[in-house]
Design a protein around this motif. Structure first.
Motif, mmCIF file in Angstrom:
data_model
loop_
_atom_site.group_PDB
_atom_site.id
_atom_site.type_symbol
_atom_site.label_atom_id
_atom_site.label_comp_id
_atom_site.label_asym_id
_atom_site.label_seq_id
_atom_site.Cartn_x
_atom_site.Cartn_y
_atom_site.Cartn_z
ATOM 1 N N GLN A 325 39.082 35.282 54.451
ATOM 2 C CA GLN A 325 37.560 34.459 54.095
ATOM 3 C C GLN A 325 37.232 35.355 52.991
ATOM 4 O OE1 GLN A 325 36.633 31.776 55.443
ATOM 5 N NE2 GLN A 325 34.807 31.825 53.865
ATOM 6 N N PRO A 326 36.937 34.815 51.753
ATOM 7 C CA PRO A 326 36.302 35.352 50.624
ATOM 8 C C PRO A 326 35.203 36.188 50.770
ATOM 9 C CG PRO A 326 37.285 33.301 49.945
ATOM 10 C CD PRO A 326 37.082 33.176 51.332
ATOM 11 N N GLU A 327 34.921 37.139 50.247
ATOM 12 C CA GLU A 327 33.721 37.806 50.111
ATOM 13 C C GLU A 327 32.608 37.098 49.178
ATOM 14 O OE1 GLU A 327 33.591 42.363 50.267
ATOM 15 O OE2 GLU A 327 35.827 41.978 50.349
ATOM 16 N N GLU A 328 33.440 36.353 48.160
ATOM 17 C CA GLU A 328 32.441 35.854 47.051
ATOM 18 C C GLU A 328 33.193 34.587 46.585
ATOM 19 O OE1 GLU A 328 30.471 36.721 42.600
ATOM 20 O OE2 GLU A 328 31.288 38.404 43.896
ATOM 21 N N LYS A 355 27.981 37.862 37.377
ATOM 22 C CA LYS A 355 26.872 38.911 37.222
ATOM 23 C C LYS A 355 27.611 40.076 38.032
ATOM 24 C CE LYS A 355 23.457 35.264 36.685
ATOM 25 N NZ LYS A 355 23.251 35.511 35.345
ATOM 26 N N TRP A 356 28.717 40.422 37.728
ATOM 27 C CA TRP A 356 29.188 41.805 38.108
ATOM 28 C C TRP A 356 28.593 42.961 37.358
ATOM 29 C CZ3 TRP A 356 34.776 39.463 38.874
ATOM 30 C CH2 TRP A 356 34.813 39.006 39.962
ATOM 31 N N ASP A 357 27.572 43.554 37.965
ATOM 32 C CA ASP A 357 27.077 44.775 37.358
ATOM 33 C C ASP A 357 27.815 46.170 37.303
ATOM 34 O OD1 ASP A 357 26.139 45.161 39.670
ATOM 35 O OD2 ASP A 357 24.036 44.534 39.206
ATOM 36 N N GLU A 358 28.857 46.005 38.147
ATOM 37 C CA GLU A 358 29.599 47.319 38.335
ATOM 38 C C GLU A 358 31.004 46.992 38.517
ATOM 39 O OE1 GLU A 358 28.399 48.795 42.253
ATOM 40 O OE2 GLU A 358 29.273 47.258 43.232
ATOM 41 N N ASP A 359 32.032 47.785 38.187
ATOM 42 C CA ASP A 359 33.546 47.609 38.210
ATOM 43 C C ASP A 359 33.662 47.081 39.451
ATOM 44 O OD1 ASP A 359 33.462 48.635 35.826
ATOM 45 O OD2 ASP A 359 34.392 50.418 36.448
ATOM 46 N N LYS A 360 34.603 45.903 39.559
ATOM 47 C CA LYS A 360 35.132 45.421 40.634
ATOM 48 C C LYS A 360 36.643 45.642 40.911
ATOM 49 C CE LYS A 360 31.255 43.386 42.168
ATOM 50 N NZ LYS A 360 30.610 43.617 43.279
ATOM 51 N N TYR A 361 37.068 45.886 42.339
ATOM 52 C CA TYR A 361 38.513 46.117 42.428
ATOM 53 C C TYR A 361 39.027 45.355 43.510
ATOM 54 C CZ TYR A 361 37.660 50.605 40.029
ATOM 55 O OH TYR A 361 37.155 51.651 39.274
ATOM 56 N N ILE A 362 39.737 43.998 42.947
ATOM 57 C CA ILE A 362 39.994 42.817 43.703
ATOM 58 C C ILE A 362 41.330 43.091 44.244
ATOM 59 C CG2 ILE A 362 40.420 40.526 43.216
ATOM 60 C CD1 ILE A 362 38.238 40.427 41.288
ATOM 61 N N VAL A 363 41.601 42.627 45.679
ATOM 62 C CA VAL A 363 42.820 42.643 46.428
ATOM 63 C C VAL A 363 43.172 41.518 46.744
ATOM 64 C CG1 VAL A 363 42.583 45.217 47.205
ATOM 65 C CG2 VAL A 363 41.548 43.467 48.364
ATOM 66 N N GLN A 364 42.330 40.395 46.668
ATOM 67 C CA GLN A 364 42.796 39.338 47.011
ATOM 68 C C GLN A 364 42.101 38.181 46.112
ATOM 69 O OE1 GLN A 364 42.119 38.788 51.363
ATOM 70 N NE2 GLN A 364 44.275 38.415 51.662
ATOM 71 N N ALA A 365 42.657 37.143 45.595
ATOM 72 C CA ALA A 365 42.087 36.164 44.812
ATOM 73 C C ALA A 365 42.849 35.030 45.041
ATOM 74 C CB ALA A 365 42.014 36.627 43.452
ATOM 75 N N GLU A 366 41.883 33.784 45.092
ATOM 76 C CA GLU A 366 42.532 32.452 45.314
ATOM 77 C C GLU A 366 41.963 31.416 44.497
ATOM 78 O OE1 GLU A 366 44.139 29.445 48.678
ATOM 79 O OE2 GLU A 366 43.538 31.320 49.109
ATOM 80 N N ALA A 367 42.547 30.872 43.663
ATOM 81 C CA ALA A 367 42.234 29.430 42.837
ATOM 82 C C ALA A 367 42.447 28.458 43.854
ATOM 83 C CB ALA A 367 42.640 29.192 41.477
ATOM 84 N N ARG A 368 41.143 27.488 44.229
ATOM 85 C CA ARG A 368 41.434 26.403 44.862
ATOM 86 C C ARG A 368 40.809 25.209 44.081
ATOM 87 N NH1 ARG A 368 44.306 26.425 49.363
ATOM 88 N NH2 ARG A 368 42.667 25.093 50.455
ATOM 89 N N GLY A 442 38.010 32.205 45.121
ATOM 90 C CA GLY A 442 37.537 33.042 45.846
ATOM 91 C C GLY A 442 38.156 34.432 45.712
ATOM 92 N N VAL A 443 37.378 35.643 46.045
ATOM 93 C CA VAL A 443 37.960 37.030 45.771
ATOM 94 C C VAL A 443 37.401 37.825 46.881
ATOM 95 C CG1 VAL A 443 38.008 37.003 43.401
ATOM 96 C CG2 VAL A 443 35.800 37.518 44.432
ATOM 97 N N ARG A 444 38.313 38.696 47.241
ATOM 98 C CA ARG A 444 38.015 39.974 48.210
ATOM 99 C C ARG A 444 38.017 41.366 47.546
ATOM 100 N NH1 ARG A 444 37.198 39.239 53.720
ATOM 101 N NH2 ARG A 444 37.456 41.307 53.970
ATOM 102 N N PHE A 445 37.232 42.185 47.845
ATOM 103 C CA PHE A 445 37.280 43.435 47.069
ATOM 104 C C PHE A 445 37.623 44.584 47.879
ATOM 105 C CE2 PHE A 445 33.701 40.689 45.838
ATOM 106 C CZ PHE A 445 33.990 40.532 44.292
ATOM 107 N N THR A 446 37.901 45.733 47.219
ATOM 108 C CA THR A 446 38.171 47.073 47.995
ATOM 109 C C THR A 446 37.223 47.983 47.287
ATOM 110 O OG1 THR A 446 39.654 48.340 48.970
ATOM 111 C CG2 THR A 446 39.987 47.855 46.710
#
Length: 590
Positions: A325-328, A355-368, A442-446
């Protein structure tokens, strides 16, 4: 099987309702049946009577007052028949007051009356569409595919046979204006002149004929074939996906067997373009020799169903997401994009600020895609902070039919800098019905502290090429040189409609050279990523050389305009030359 589908429509069609004279397709020249089927031009079509999907009998003689009849064989799930449904309705509308009548005939055993009625409604068909049980009329006329046209004059002699126009073919769409071969033939007959081009190549799906072979043999659908289709085909060939028909159940398959054998023999399906002589890939989609043999034997033996107790478990597909389940979730735009029913849609580009105002570290991403039936592929690029352009080296997510989401393990993450924006590149393929799409990612972060290595996008790119007019074998090269020890994970060649072939060669610092991917027949329709079975270590100084070949000639059926010099550009009528690569460094993040 399909006889139960007919009963479910609440209508009974007896073969006795088909009145076929012995000379239904009697050649004026007296040629035998084999010759008639090979060349129907000049043959006479006698009266016949078929029921439409609402149970009303319709005869060819009902249209005796019309000087010209266009009989078109159609299938409810054939991609080309879907695309040409609206175009045939337009022809009927434009020529009705001049005595031209279009008649559709459906001879597919797999198409029920309910499906036929739904096809007529969905694609705005305003001419009669008749059901041909047992493909008796199709057999008599020698019809083989959908859509296939037989144009009859006042004496019901076939004066034109072939396609509707040359806009669409199997696996391609021409981006230049279509040659309207059917209407040119109609215009000639109305003017009392000979048809200028009386025969054109028929392309499309095989008519799903009733088979006369009694099912026999040990190879059955339940025990052998269902598993192959589940593993290789059903991810795309199911409801809501881009593939044109279902392959999830036995009854779904019957009627498509000739088309299935053809696309397998032509290596069009499952889609996979890599030369097996070079490289091994974990996502290799090709059928094995044993699987090909089993399917061929099964069809030759009459397609026995077998014991349902032998059926493998049905595949389970994600309802909403394949990833966790994506976080965003980020939509491509505030509004939907309207995809027309037919024609060519240029690449669409939508810029979104997450509107990501800090570095993001993505471990999962899916275009739907919202509308999978018309979304051919999606690429979601990163636009770095302070830039107006995408970074070709940084792709957040991609979608193509059957593609898996990004799923990074073991402390690997994709770093996206604060203030970055996202660019959705959308490739739409109309399927005969106008639709609105608003795709998303959809994306998930670490956490940064958990990241050991960054996933890095690499490219070998050439933006300075000029492909001369008419050149059928123009070579363009580009290279990437590794500036650190790194491991190569995947390869994704990218060109547009003039792309002919693409090859990756690796030149190691010790002088060794190896071809790691060769795509001898590049297909713009399939934006494939080739994932290496084992990561390939690229020592610092290793050069990856990409060689692309373009066909800008008239012989390239997808070529928008062979008279033009072609340069770099975003749209499909322009060209690109990019060798995408995914890597991770050998050293960990300090």
């Amino acid at each position: 099987m399909n006889r139960w589908k007919l009963a479910a429509c609440g209508l009974t069609i007896a073969l006795s309702t088909i009145s076929l004279g012995a000379d239904l397709l009697a050649a004026e020249t007296g040629a035998d049946a084999t010759d008639q089927q090979a060349t129907p031009l000049g043959t006479h079509v006698s009266d016949f009577t078929l029921d439409n999907c609402y149970g009303k009998s319709v005869s060819l003689a009902d249209f005796d007052s019309d000087p010209i009849i266009a009989i078109v064989y159609l299938g409810t799930e054939c991609p080309l028949a879907k695309l040409y449904g609206p175009r045939l309705s337009d022809i009927q509308s434009r020529y009705a007051d001049r005595g031209v009548q279009v008649i559709g005939i459906n001879s597919n055993t797999q198409d029920s009356l309910t499906e036929l009625a739904a096809y007529a409604r969905r694609y705005g068909v305003d001419f009669p569409v008749l059901k041909d049980p047992g493909n008796r009329v199709a057999d008599a006329m020698g019809a083989q595919r959908t859509p296939e046209v037989f144009l009859l004059d006042r004496d019901r002699i076939v004066r034109y046979h072939g396609r509707i126009d040359d806009q669409y073919g199997v696996g391609y769409s021409r981006e230049r204006e279509a040659k309207p071969e059917l209407t040119l033939a109609i215009d000639a007959l109305l003017a009392g002149k000979p048809v200028p081009v009386a025969a054109t190549k028929v392309v499309g799906c095989h008519i799903g004929r009733v088979k006369q072979i009694e099912p026999t043999g040990e190879v059955t659908y339940a025990k052998h074939i269902a598993k192959i289709f589940n593993d290789r085909c059903v991810s795309c060939h199911r409801d809501g996906e881009i593939a044109p028909f279902n392959l999830g159940q036995y009854d779904d398959v019957i009627g498509w067997e000739d088309t299935i054998l053809e696309v397998i023999d032509d290596n069009r399906m499952p889609p996979w373009s890599a030369d097996p002589q070079h490289g091994k890939f974990s996502n290799d989609a090709r059928l094995t020799a044993e699987e090909r043999d089993l399917i061929g034997r099964w069809v030759d033996n009459g397609m026995p169903r077998g014991d349902d107790a032998d059926l493998p478990p049905a595949p389970v597909f994600a309802d909403g997401w394949q990833m966790d389940q994506p976080e965003e979730v980020i939509a491509m735009n505030d509004q939907s994009f309207s995809v027309p029913a037919e024609g060519i849609v240029d690449y669409q580009h939508f810029v979104v600020d997450p509107k990501w105002d800090e570095d993001k570290y993505i471990v999962q991403a899916e275009a739907r895609p919202q509308r999978r039936g018309v979304v051919h592929h999606i690429l979601v690029y990163v636009i770095p902070p302070g830039s107006d352009h995408r970074d070709l080296r940084q792709v957040l997510a991609g979608y193509a039919p059957g593609s898996p989401p990004l799923d990074l393990q073991d402390g690997v993450a994709l770093k996206i800098a604060a203030g970055s924006k996202l660019l959705f590149e959308m490739h739409y393929t109309p399927n005969g019905t106008a639709q609105d799409d608003r795709s998303y990612v959809g994306v998930r972060f670490t956490e940064k502290s958990k990241v050991r290595k960054h996933l890095e996008g690499r490219i070998a790119v050439n933006t300075k090429f000029k492909i001369p007019p008419g050149d059928d074998n123009h070579t363009v090269t580009a290279d990437y040189v590794s500036r650190q020890d790194e491991q190569l994970l995947s390869l994704s060649p990218h060109m547009h409609l003039r792309g002919k072939s693409f090859r990756y060669d690796v030149e190691f610092p010790d002088g060794r050279r190896d071809t790691i991917l060769n795509v001898p027949h590049y297909d713009f329709n399939w934006q494939l990523k080739y994932v290496l079975e084992k990561p390939l270590t690229l020592p610092r100084g290793t050069k990856v050389v990409c060689t692309a070949v373009f066909d800008n000639s008239e012989e390239n059926l997808t070529n928008p305009d062979p008279s033009q010099t072609v340069r770099w550009g975003d749209q499909s009528f322009e060209e690109m030359m990019i060798g995408f690569m995914d890597t991770v460094p050998v050293a960990e993040v300090r």
